[in-house]
Design a protein around this motif. Structure first.
Motif, short mmCIF file in Angstrom:
data_model
loop_
_atom_site.label_atom_id
_atom_site.label_comp_id
_atom_site.label_asym_id
_atom_site.label_seq_id
_atom_site.Cartn_x
_atom_site.Cartn_y
_atom_site.Cartn_z
N LEU A 9 0.88 -1.15 0.00
CA LEU A 9 0.00 0.00 0.00
C LEU A 9 0.93 1.22 0.00
N ILE A 10 0.96 1.92 -1.14
CA ILE A 10 1.86 3.06 -1.32
C ILE A 10 1.04 4.33 -1.13
N VAL A 11 1.51 5.20 -0.23
CA VAL A 11 0.72 6.36 0.20
C VAL A 11 1.57 7.62 0.20
N ASN A 12 1.02 8.72 -0.37
CA ASN A 12 1.70 10.01 -0.19
C ASN A 12 1.16 10.62 1.10
N THR A 13 2.08 10.99 1.97
CA THR A 13 1.73 11.38 3.34
C THR A 13 2.08 12.84 3.62
N ALA A 14 1.59 13.34 4.74
CA ALA A 14 1.93 14.68 5.22
C ALA A 14 1.68 14.74 6.72
N SER A 15 2.49 15.52 7.42
CA SER A 15 2.43 15.59 8.88
C SER A 15 1.43 16.60 9.42
N ALA A 16 0.97 17.53 8.60
CA ALA A 16 0.09 18.60 9.09
C ALA A 16 -1.19 18.68 8.27
N CYS A 17 -1.77 17.55 7.99
CA CYS A 17 -2.95 17.44 7.14
C CYS A 17 -4.13 16.94 7.98
N GLY A 18 -5.32 17.26 7.57
CA GLY A 18 -6.50 16.73 8.26
C GLY A 18 -6.55 15.22 8.23
N PHE A 19 -5.89 14.61 7.25
CA PHE A 19 -5.86 13.15 7.13
C PHE A 19 -4.67 12.52 7.85
N THR A 20 -3.82 13.32 8.46
CA THR A 20 -2.61 12.81 9.13
C THR A 20 -2.92 11.70 10.14
N PRO A 21 -4.04 11.73 10.87
CA PRO A 21 -4.33 10.62 11.79
C PRO A 21 -4.43 9.26 11.10
N GLN A 22 -4.50 9.24 9.75
CA GLN A 22 -4.49 7.96 9.05
C GLN A 22 -3.18 7.21 9.25
N TYR A 23 -2.13 7.90 9.68
CA TYR A 23 -0.89 7.19 10.01
C TYR A 23 -1.19 6.06 10.99
N ARG A 24 -2.11 6.28 11.91
CA ARG A 24 -2.46 5.26 12.91
C ARG A 24 -3.00 4.00 12.21
N GLY A 25 -3.94 4.18 11.30
CA GLY A 25 -4.52 3.05 10.58
C GLY A 25 -3.51 2.38 9.67
N LEU A 26 -2.65 3.16 9.04
CA LEU A 26 -1.60 2.58 8.19
C LEU A 26 -0.66 1.72 9.03
N GLN A 27 -0.26 2.23 10.20
CA GLN A 27 0.62 1.47 11.08
C GLN A 27 -0.05 0.19 11.56
N GLU A 28 -1.34 0.27 11.92
CA GLU A 28 -2.06 -0.93 12.37
C GLU A 28 -2.12 -1.98 11.27
N LEU A 29 -2.42 -1.57 10.03
CA LEU A 29 -2.42 -2.52 8.91
C LEU A 29 -1.05 -3.15 8.75
N HIS A 30 -0.02 -2.31 8.75
CA HIS A 30 1.34 -2.80 8.56
C HIS A 30 1.72 -3.81 9.65
N GLN A 31 1.43 -3.46 10.88
CA GLN A 31 1.78 -4.33 12.01
C GLN A 31 1.02 -5.66 11.95
N LYS A 32 -0.25 -5.59 11.63
CA LYS A 32 -1.10 -6.78 11.62
C LYS A 32 -0.80 -7.70 10.44
N LEU A 33 -0.53 -7.12 9.26
CA LEU A 33 -0.45 -7.92 8.05
C LEU A 33 0.97 -8.14 7.52
N SER A 34 1.95 -7.44 8.04
CA SER A 34 3.31 -7.62 7.51
C SER A 34 3.84 -9.05 7.66
N PRO A 35 3.46 -9.79 8.73
CA PRO A 35 3.94 -11.18 8.79
C PRO A 35 3.43 -12.05 7.63
N ARG A 36 2.37 -11.59 6.97
CA ARG A 36 1.79 -12.35 5.85
C ARG A 36 2.29 -11.84 4.50
N GLY A 37 3.23 -10.90 4.50
CA GLY A 37 3.78 -10.42 3.23
C GLY A 37 3.19 -9.11 2.76
#
Length: 158
Positions: A28-56
């Protein structure tokens, strides 16, 4: 014709990273920003990465300052922000442009493979591209689509 694994990008630390390193993984390739209204999506991206990275699976984050100057910091500030606010462990890359004549070639490729509703240009931060294990771009999602809402699509590719 180029494929996703033919590109390289610089990490936040300045190391050149061949995307071949992620061959065989769902991305999942994402263009990100630290001061955006969508910045809290970092939390969801990290959760996906943590949960699914062992599966590739891996999230790849590409900071961009092209939308409302919402990523003004240098690499060190971006890294510190991501780690201290969202405990990001997925790969983060050097700040890039995603549109225009200086757009990173990876994002030119992604946009060619999957246009958005309003054409190929990326309209804002946190646009997401889903790539299957073979490197094919299979989905493009608007910034309003929360990462956790992509779980079923990602799991189907794993």
């Amino acid at each position: 014709m180029a494929a996703i694994h033919d590109f390289t990008a610089n990490s936040l630390a300045g190391e050149e990273v061949p995307l071949k390193r992620f061959e065989g993984q769902v991305l999942l390739i994402v263009n990100t920003a630290s001061a955006c209204g969508f910045t809290p999506q970092y939390r969801g991206l990290q959760e996906l990465h943590q949960k699914l990275s062992p599966r590739g699976f891996a999230v790849l984050g590409f900071p961009c300052n092209q939308f409302g100057a919402q990523e003004p910091g240098d690499a060190g500030r971006i890294e510190e922000f991501c780690k201290s606010n969202y405990a990001v462990t997925f790969p983060m890359f050097a700040k890039i442009d995603v549109n225009g004549s200086h757009a990173h070639p990876l994002f030119d490729y992604l946009k060619r493979e999957k246009s958005g509703l309003l054409g190929s240009s990326i309209k804002w931060n946190f646009t997401k591209f889903l790539v299957d294990r073979s490197g094919k771009v299979v989905g493009r999602y608007a910034p309003t689509v929360r990462p956790e809402n992509l779980t079923k699509e990602i799991e189907a590719l794993l």
